[in-house]
Design an enzyme around this catalytic site. Structure first.
Site, PDB file in Angstrom:
ATOM      1  N   ILE A   1      24.616 -61.920 100.169  1.00  0.00           N
ATOM      2  CA  ILE A   1      25.948 -63.327 100.232  1.00  0.00           C
ATOM      3  C   ILE A   1      24.778 -64.557  99.744  1.00  0.00           C
ATOM      4  O   ILE A   1      24.006 -64.752  99.789  1.00  0.00           O
ATOM      5  CB  ILE A   1      25.716 -63.989 101.821  1.00  0.00           C
ATOM      6  CG1 ILE A   1      26.700 -63.172 102.491  1.00  0.00           C
ATOM      7  CG2 ILE A   1      26.688 -65.460 101.756  1.00  0.00           C
ATOM      8  CD1 ILE A   1      26.437 -63.065 104.168  1.00  0.00           C
ATOM      9  N   ASP A   2      25.727 -65.716  98.968  1.00  0.00           N
ATOM     10  CA  ASP A   2      25.249 -66.645  98.587  1.00  0.00           C
ATOM     11  C   ASP A   2      25.183 -67.378  98.856  1.00  0.00           C
ATOM     12  O   ASP A   2      26.381 -67.978  99.130  1.00  0.00           O
ATOM     13  CB  ASP A   2      25.737 -66.817  97.140  1.00  0.00           C
ATOM     14  CG  ASP A   2      25.401 -65.039  96.124  1.00  0.00           C
ATOM     15  OD1 ASP A   2      24.657 -64.627  96.265  1.00  0.00           O
ATOM     16  OD2 ASP A   2      26.552 -65.211  94.747  1.00  0.00           O
ATOM     17  N   VAL A   3      24.394 -69.084  98.663  1.00  0.00           N
ATOM     18  CA  VAL A   3      24.634 -70.219  99.890  1.00  0.00           C
ATOM     19  C   VAL A   3      23.859 -71.157  99.247  1.00  0.00           C
ATOM     20  O   VAL A   3      22.643 -70.745  98.518  1.00  0.00           O
ATOM     21  CB  VAL A   3      23.757 -69.548 100.823  1.00  0.00           C
ATOM     22  CG1 VAL A   3      21.921 -68.971 101.184  1.00  0.00           C
ATOM     23  CG2 VAL A   3      23.400 -70.200 102.276  1.00  0.00           C
TER      24      VAL A   3
END
Length: 248
Positions: free
Chosen positions: A129-131
């Site tokens: 997951i990119d955040v």
């Protein structure tokens, strides 16, 4: 107590290694075989390979590249990039991957996590997951922009419920900057879910690895620090041990 991992993350643009800054600026670093051989000599816990152009180009990470790298790789190998079918996962596992990281498809079709976990087992399904940081808040990042339809914390809980065996949290805001990892984010995520969490983004030194590892995370992903400085995985493990953090 579980021993914590120091995990190099190697980014690919198909067939070459590169490093990004905030997922924008790129620097080419040459052959992935050379990089893998280097990490073999450094006795790392495991290695993550991510093809960051695969999804945009409508393909999965090249299985024959993974086959070549797996032959050189003497540590567990997680691979990701453009994976969107069970066939993609099967091909990569057959070519030598130990785990697969899925990203874009988990946003557009969350049920894919459950499908993959049922067929291959949760232990080999990593949800990457990119955040991005927004003050003290965090937002999901996808395809170059904030994904407003996805709530970050709902997403990580959903991922666990669907059967993901591990989370890889990529902090886009700090990516490639080497100005320090976000300990608060690492603790927030790892204390929210029961599955292992790897934090990556902004790691600046061996002591910074120890700072992030002092949270409930299972591992710390490191890229620029290993590419551009003399800091080694062993130095990171020594810093962790000095801070009384159980380390492999």
């Amino acid at each position: 107590m579980l021993r914590k991992r120091v995990i190099p993350i190697v980014l690919l643009d198909g067939f070459s290694v590169l490093k990004t800054i905030q997922f924008k600026q790129r620097r080419n670093l040459g052959s992935p075989v050379t990089v893998v051989r280097t990490y073999n000599t450094r006795n790392v816990d495991e290695l993550i390979l991510l093809d960051i152009d695969a999804s945009k180009q409508g393909r999965a990470i090249d299985k024959f590249t993974i086959q070549d790298l797996a032959r050189e790789c003497f540590m567990p190998l997680t691979v990701g990039g453009g994976i969107s079918t069970l066939g993609d996962i099967e091909d990569l596992l057959k070519k030598g991957a130990d785990k697969v990281a899925i990203n874009s498809v988990a946003l557009s079709r969350p049920s894919f996590i459950n499908e993959a976990a049922k067929v291959f087992g949760s232990q080999c399904i990593v949800h990457s997951i990119d955040v991005v940081e927004d003050g003290s808040d965090f937002a999901v990042f996808s395809n170059g922009q904030v994904c407003t339809e996805s709530n970050f914390f709902d997403l990580i809980k959903q991922s666990e419920d669907l059967g993901a065996g591990e989370l890889l949290i990529n902090n886009v805001t700090r990516d490639g900057c080497m100005q320090g990892g976000n300990r608060y984010l690492a603790e927030l995520v790892s204390s929210t879910v029961r599955i292992p969490v790897i934090y990556a983004g902004g790691i600046s030194s061996a002591s910074d690895v120890a700072t992030v590892a002092s949270t409930s995370v299972s591992g710390v992903g490191v890229s620029s620090l290993f590419h551009f400085t003399d800091t080694t995985p062993d130095l990171c493990r020594k810093a962790m041990a000095a801070a009384n953090i159980p380390v492999r």
